[in-house]
Write an enzyme that holds these catalytic residues in place. Structure first.
Site: not given
Length: 273
Positions: A119, A92, A161, A176
């Site tokens: 963690e 994150p 992809r 896209d």
């Protein structure tokens, strides 16, 4: 492309055997190796974590198992002829994962993923391998998961992809959302298929017109509308020169105006959605 994943939950990566990624593996376009981190532990509990220095809640993944696992994965890759490894660390606290970054990673021949738990991994692991190869610390969103395996699946599918031959139609990703070129900083608009009427709902007449120019304009307008509604920040970050005359007319109707220097677009605070 070679892809290595070191994890304490190898079974979490089973989706790499299905859909486009699975087909790419079967065709030999994607060489995937999943490694169980606990294979490099030597106590009866197969311990991969310990308490953090400095105190605090949670546990930190240890350097020893990670170092040995990555060294062995690298050695195996080099033996099979792989080159140019890149370490991808889902976290994150990393840089946002974007289509631009997916394209960048798709041009690399070898990705090594280190999905963490608890963690996270002792920082010294990333610092050590940064002396040997590029390290990408990547976040798939502003939230925290129980582990990084789901992020590995997201990143792998977005990257795979883009590899030549993986999609049935090489042009499929051209329109896209976020695709480089005309769709950069835009969300793709709505799409339709047969039948022409479903539960009393039709489709826009322009899509049946056969007029390619009008259809392209309609799709562009719908992309602008959806972006303005769902991701206004994407419009605000663009220079005004990124929009053609028709774009600017539509944005103006929706309440957007260029700033005084003509560089960016802003929606006046008083304009309602």
């Amino acid at each position: 492309m070679r892809l290595d994943v070191v994890t304490i939950f190898p079974e979490y990566l089973e989706p790499l055997n299905v859909s486009l990624v699975g087909k790419a593996r079967a065709r030999g376009q994607l060489d995937v190796h999943v490694h169980d981190l606990r294979g490099w532990t030597y106590d009866r509990h197969n311990t991969v974590d310990d308490t953090p220095y400095g105190g605090g809640p949670g546990m930190v993944m240890k350097t020893g198992p990670w170092g040995e696992a990555l060294d062995e994965a690298l050695a195996d890759g080099y033996e099979t002829g792989a080159h140019g490894p890149v370490l991808v660390v889902p976290t994150p606290s990393g840089r946002p994962f974007t289509q631009e970054l997916a394209v960048e990673l798709s041009e690399r021949p070898w990705l090594l993923f280190t999905p963490a738990r608890y963690e996270g991994i002792d920082r010294r692991v990333m610092d050590e391998y940064a002396t040997r190869m590029p390290v990408y610390e990547v976040s798939i969103g502003d939230y925290v998961l129980a582990g990084g395996e789901a992020a590995v699946l997201v990143i792998t599918e977005a990257v795979a992809r883009l590899l030549p031959g993986v999609l049935g139609n090489a042009e499929s990703h051209r329109d896209d959302s976020f695709a480089s070129g005309e769709m950069e900083n835009l969300l793709e608009g709505p799409v339709y298929t047969k039948p022409p009427v479903w539960r009393g709902r039709g489709i826009p007449d322009v899509l049946l017109s056969g007029h390619h120019g009008k259809i392209a304009r309609w799709r562009r307008d719908e992309a602008l509308r959806r972006t303005a509604q769902n991701r206004p920040d994407l419009i605000e970050r663009c220079e005004a020169s990124a929009y053609d005359k028709k774009d600017r007319e539509l944005l103006s109707i929706m309440g957007w105006q260029p700033t005084a220097d003509g560089r960016f677009w802003r929606r006046p605070p008083a304009v309602e959605e």
